[in-house]
Design a protein around this motif. Structure first.
Motif, PDB file in Angstrom:
ATOM      1  N   ARG A  16      70.644  22.650  46.473  1.00  0.00           N
ATOM      2  CA  ARG A  16      71.699  23.769  47.449  1.00  0.00           C
ATOM      3  C   ARG A  16      70.894  23.950  48.854  1.00  0.00           C
ATOM      4  O   ARG A  16      71.946  24.027  49.883  1.00  0.00           O
ATOM      5  N   LEU A  17      69.871  24.023  48.907  1.00  0.00           N
ATOM      6  CA  LEU A  17      69.349  24.087  50.331  1.00  0.00           C
ATOM      7  C   LEU A  17      69.445  22.827  51.042  1.00  0.00           C
ATOM      8  O   LEU A  17      69.654  22.765  52.365  1.00  0.00           O
ATOM      9  N   ALA A  18      69.465  21.746  50.471  1.00  0.00           N
ATOM     10  CA  ALA A  18      69.941  20.551  51.198  1.00  0.00           C
ATOM     11  C   ALA A  18      71.272  20.255  51.878  1.00  0.00           C
ATOM     12  O   ALA A  18      71.464  19.714  52.689  1.00  0.00           O
ATOM     13  N   GLU A  19      72.136  21.319  51.352  1.00  0.00           N
ATOM     14  CA  GLU A  19      73.459  21.606  51.866  1.00  0.00           C
ATOM     15  C   GLU A  19      73.421  22.222  53.274  1.00  0.00           C
ATOM     16  O   GLU A  19      74.391  22.129  54.082  1.00  0.00           O
ATOM     17  N   ASP A  58      72.476  23.207  57.152  1.00  0.00           N
ATOM     18  CA  ASP A  58      72.332  22.610  58.270  1.00  0.00           C
ATOM     19  C   ASP A  58      70.961  22.545  58.927  1.00  0.00           C
ATOM     20  O   ASP A  58      70.196  23.670  58.369  1.00  0.00           O
ATOM     21  N   GLU A  59      70.621  22.166  60.007  1.00  0.00           N
ATOM     22  CA  GLU A  59      69.125  22.092  60.481  1.00  0.00           C
ATOM     23  C   GLU A  59      68.816  23.474  60.852  1.00  0.00           C
ATOM     24  O   GLU A  59      67.809  23.830  60.712  1.00  0.00           O
ATOM     25  N   ARG A  60      70.012  24.296  61.564  1.00  0.00           N
ATOM     26  CA  ARG A  60      69.243  25.456  61.889  1.00  0.00           C
ATOM     27  C   ARG A  60      69.099  26.574  60.544  1.00  0.00           C
ATOM     28  O   ARG A  60      68.183  27.303  60.841  1.00  0.00           O
ATOM     29  N   GLY A  61      70.178  26.208  59.766  1.00  0.00           N
ATOM     30  CA  GLY A  61      69.698  27.000  58.404  1.00  0.00           C
ATOM     31  C   GLY A  61      68.539  27.017  57.825  1.00  0.00           C
ATOM     32  O   GLY A  61      67.719  27.694  57.274  1.00  0.00           O
ATOM     33  N   LEU A  62      67.927  25.729  57.963  1.00  0.00           N
ATOM     34  CA  LEU A  62      66.793  25.299  57.397  1.00  0.00           C
ATOM     35  C   LEU A  62      65.492  25.933  58.203  1.00  0.00           C
ATOM     36  O   LEU A  62      64.512  26.166  57.647  1.00  0.00           O
ATOM     37  N   LYS A  63      65.646  25.750  59.244  1.00  0.00           N
ATOM     38  CA  LYS A  63      64.847  26.198  60.506  1.00  0.00           C
ATOM     39  C   LYS A  63      64.576  27.579  60.156  1.00  0.00           C
ATOM     40  O   LYS A  63      63.486  28.250  60.264  1.00  0.00           O
ATOM     41  N   ASP A  64      65.524  28.286  60.057  1.00  0.00           N
ATOM     42  CA  ASP A  64      65.592  29.929  59.751  1.00  0.00           C
ATOM     43  C   ASP A  64      64.448  30.221  58.597  1.00  0.00           C
ATOM     44  O   ASP A  64      64.029  31.335  58.480  1.00  0.00           O
ATOM     45  N   ILE A  65      64.594  29.324  57.620  1.00  0.00           N
ATOM     46  CA  ILE A  65      63.677  29.749  56.422  1.00  0.00           C
ATOM     47  C   ILE A  65      62.486  29.075  56.398  1.00  0.00           C
ATOM     48  O   ILE A  65      61.661  28.822  55.453  1.00  0.00           O
ATOM     49  N   GLY A  66      62.143  28.112  57.357  1.00  0.00           N
ATOM     50  CA  GLY A  66      60.932  27.430  58.012  1.00  0.00           C
ATOM     51  C   GLY A  66      60.746  26.071  57.218  1.00  0.00           C
ATOM     52  O   GLY A  66      59.722  25.693  56.823  1.00  0.00           O
ATOM     53  N   VAL A  98      62.419  21.812  57.111  1.00  0.00           N
ATOM     54  CA  VAL A  98      62.946  20.919  57.740  1.00  0.00           C
ATOM     55  C   VAL A  98      63.528  19.869  56.621  1.00  0.00           C
ATOM     56  O   VAL A  98      63.236  19.865  55.512  1.00  0.00           O
ATOM     57  N   ARG A  99      64.474  19.158  57.011  1.00  0.00           N
ATOM     58  CA  ARG A  99      65.113  18.296  56.121  1.00  0.00           C
ATOM     59  C   ARG A  99      64.061  17.184  55.170  1.00  0.00           C
ATOM     60  O   ARG A  99      64.279  16.881  54.260  1.00  0.00           O
ATOM     61  N   SER A 100      62.873  16.986  56.055  1.00  0.00           N
ATOM     62  CA  SER A 100      62.159  15.899  55.268  1.00  0.00           C
ATOM     63  C   SER A 100      61.406  16.812  54.005  1.00  0.00           C
ATOM     64  O   SER A 100      60.833  16.222  53.302  1.00  0.00           O
TER      65      SER A 100
END
Length: 119
Positions: A44-47, A49-57, A59-61
């Motif tokens: 679900r986290l993989a869904e 976007d980059e901003r959402g991932l950055k908010d929780i610290g 990155v896609r990798s």
């Protein structure tokens, strides 16, 4: 009497053995179920976007690395390790900056201005 003592001790050791095997077996099943649930949450986290991932610290990798673990292992442990590494790195950078920063940058700027006016 001796026969009953031997039988009772044998049965008690059997029950301890069965209990130990059941505990290990159910512990493994619980760990597997936890790994499957956490893998679905990481998917679900993989869904995001980059901003959402950055908010929780993240990155896609980080997500890709966590999902690259074997299917029976908990991928959230990988994310926790990476998050801790980033936190440690940021803390070390802050500490380094504090050690090498001037004591009072505003005062130093004011002193420089005062010296320049006198000259």
């Amino acid at each position: 009497m001796l026969l009953m003592t031997i039988a009772a001790k044998s049965l008690s050791s059997v029950s301890v053995g069965i209990t130990r095997i059941a505990t290990v077996g159910f512990g493994g099943i619980a760990q597997f179920v936890r790994a499957v649930i956490h893998r679905r949450e990481v998917m679900r986290l993989a869904e995001l976007d980059e901003r959402g991932l950055k908010d929780i610290g993240l990155v896609r990798s980080d997500i890709a690395g966590a999902l690259a673990t074997p299917w029976f292992k908990d991928p959230s442990a990988v994310l926790a390790d990476r998050s801790q590494a980033l936190t440690d790195t940021a803390a070390a950078r802050r500490e380094h900056a504090l050690l090498h920063a001037p004591a009072h940058p505003k005062r130093a700027a004011n002193i420089d201005l005062a010296v320049a006016r006198c000259a």
